[in-house]
Design a protein around this motif. Structure first.
Motif, short mmCIF file in Angstrom:
data_model
loop_
_atom_site.label_atom_id
_atom_site.label_comp_id
_atom_site.label_asym_id
_atom_site.label_seq_id
_atom_site.Cartn_x
_atom_site.Cartn_y
_atom_site.Cartn_z
N SER A 95 12.76 52.40 97.27
CA SER A 95 13.22 53.24 98.39
C SER A 95 12.09 54.12 98.90
O SER A 95 11.22 54.56 98.14
CB SER A 95 14.40 54.10 97.96
N CYS A 96 12.11 54.37 100.22
CA CYS A 96 11.11 55.21 100.87
C CYS A 96 11.45 56.68 100.60
O CYS A 96 12.58 57.11 100.82
CB CYS A 96 11.10 54.93 102.37
N ASP A 97 10.45 57.44 100.16
CA ASP A 97 10.69 58.85 99.83
C ASP A 97 10.71 59.75 101.06
O ASP A 97 10.97 60.95 100.95
CB ASP A 97 9.63 59.35 98.83
N GLU A 98 10.46 59.16 102.26
CA GLU A 98 10.49 59.96 103.49
C GLU A 98 11.79 59.77 104.26
O GLU A 98 12.38 60.73 104.75
CB GLU A 98 9.30 59.59 104.38
N THR A 101 15.05 54.58 103.33
CA THR A 101 15.28 53.15 103.50
C THR A 101 14.91 52.41 102.23
O THR A 101 13.89 52.70 101.60
CB THR A 101 14.47 52.60 104.68
N LEU A 109 8.13 47.78 100.98
CA LEU A 109 8.10 49.24 101.05
C LEU A 109 6.73 49.73 101.52
O LEU A 109 6.64 50.64 102.35
CB LEU A 109 8.44 49.84 99.68
N LYS A 110 5.65 49.13 101.00
CA LYS A 110 4.30 49.53 101.40
C LYS A 110 4.10 49.31 102.90
O LYS A 110 3.51 50.15 103.59
CB LYS A 110 3.26 48.73 100.60
N HIS A 112 6.46 49.20 105.16
CA HIS A 112 7.31 50.17 105.86
C HIS A 112 6.66 51.55 105.95
O HIS A 112 6.75 52.23 106.98
CB HIS A 112 8.66 50.27 105.14
N LYS A 113 6.00 51.98 104.89
CA LYS A 113 5.39 53.31 104.86
C LYS A 113 4.33 53.48 105.94
O LYS A 113 4.02 54.61 106.35
CB LYS A 113 4.79 53.59 103.48
N HIS A 116 5.32 55.49 108.89
CA HIS A 116 5.23 56.94 108.77
C HIS A 116 3.78 57.43 108.85
O HIS A 116 3.50 58.48 109.43
CB HIS A 116 5.86 57.39 107.46
#
Length: 376
Positions: A95-98, A101, A109-110, A112-113, A116
């Protein structure tokens, strides 16, 4: 080791190997029994595997030895199979910590980040455009090379992406897998459904940073911004006139080709634009949908209503740059300017006399028709 377990397992047994299955791997079972219990558990896969000769996916190449017991898809390793099975279980452990998601894979996840952080590590060596994923860069490069590796087996249309081909095939099959839970309308793409739902919610997530106008689509915002920048990226290859929209260029080209694809089913008159046909149909129906809120007069066109309202407001937005006289309509200003330029674009085909206005030419032509009447 997993393959050896699979080969020693008898058909019809469970997903875990029995002690009898393990005993013949190196001559004795005592060697395995001396290992820690945790290691023994790690050696026994909890995912149900098919033997290669019983795998439902019979077209798999030999290296793919692990098959999903739910859909039959084959994989080269248990690790890849575990990741795949999250599709069936819905498990999303990363899960994304921001924004919160969740994803089935750490690599997703990488990627996706980067939304941000704004990181775009993959750049095109031809135009310099940058991307967050290598796959997106590869797809982009096909714009430069013209490569379209995915073709439809029914109509032959080619595409740069497999996803585009899948969506295209729904035109042939009629499949619309994405339906609105409020009105029941269905769509071929999830993005179309998401966009449609904004009609129900009133959401307009894309706003102009100059005037604040909001839109339901990013494409509409981009098109709107050209009003501020004056950008006209689509130009006619015949006359050089440029436009802010591709659709406007397509319509303009019909002036050169003479194409009029929209025809009236009552009188047969044809038009270059659908909007012109709709407007024309009001002549037959008598419909006047645009009414003035001050005097009640109604009109067939919104533009005519806007011009009419200037009678009440006294607005004259179109001014002559030579004498300063102002007008309520641009067309009236154009006609007025001919007084200064001397231009007379409307000429009589019988006597050659020319005029600044079409209405004046029509009135002049009556001289010839009346003369012909009296001569007869």
């Amino acid at each position: 080791m997993i393959m050896m377990l699979m080969q020693h397992r008898q058909p019809g047994t469970g997903s875990r190997a029995s002690p009898d299955d393990l005993s013949g791997l190196d001559g004795s079972s005592s060697h395995l029994k001396r290992r820690p219990a945790v290691m023994q558990a790690a050696m026994l896969p909890v995912i149900k595997l098919h033997r290669i000769d019983t795998c439902p996916d019979q077209d798999l190449p030999k290296p793919r030895r692990c098959c999903c017991d739910q859909c039959g898809r084959g994989f080269t390793s248990v690790h890849n199979l575990k990741i795949h099975q999250r599709i069936h279980t819905g498990d999303r452990p990363y899960s994304c910590d921001e924004c919160g998601t969740k994803f089935t894979q750490m690599s997703h996840l990488k990627t996706h980040k980067r939304m941000h952080t704004g990181e775009r590590p993959y750049s095109c060596d031809q135009c310099g455009t940058k991307f967050t994923t290598m796959s997106t860069l590869k797809t982009h490069k096909r714009m430069h090379t013209g490569e379209r590796p995915y073709s439809c087996d029914q109509c032959g249309t080619k595409f740069t992406q497999m996803s585009h081909l899948k969506t295209h095939k729904r035109m042939h099959t009629g499949e619309r897998p994405y339906s609105c839970d409020q009105c029941g309308e269905s769509f071929t793409q999830m993005s179309h459904l998401t966009r449609h739902k904004r009609m129900h919610t009133g959401e307009r997530p894309y706003s102009c940073d100059q005037c604040g106008t909001k839109f339901t689509r990013m494409s509409h915002l981009k098109r709107h911004k050209r009003m501020h920048t004056g950008e006209r990226p689509y130009s006619c290859d015949q006359c050089g006139k440029s436009f802010a929209l591709m659709s406007t260029l397509k319509t303009h080209r019909r002036i050169h080709t003479g194409e009029r694809p929209y025809s009236c089913d009552q009188c047969g008159e044809s038009f270059a634009r659908m909007s012109h046909l709709k407007r024309h149909n009001r002549m037959h129906t008598g419909e006047r949908p645009f009414g003035c809120d001050q005097c009640g007069e109604s009109f067939t066109r919104m533009s005519t209503l806007k011009t009419h309202r200037r009678i009440h407001t006294g607005e004259r937005p179109f001014g002559c740059d030579q004498c300063g006289e102002s007008f309520t309509e641009m067309s009236t200003l154009k006609t007025h300017r001919r007084i200064h330029t001397g231009e007379r674009p409307y000429s009589c085909d019988q006597c050659g006399e020319s005029f600044a206005r079409m209405s004046t030419l029509k009135r002049h032509r009556r001289i010839h028709t009346e003369e012909a009447f009296w001569v007869w």
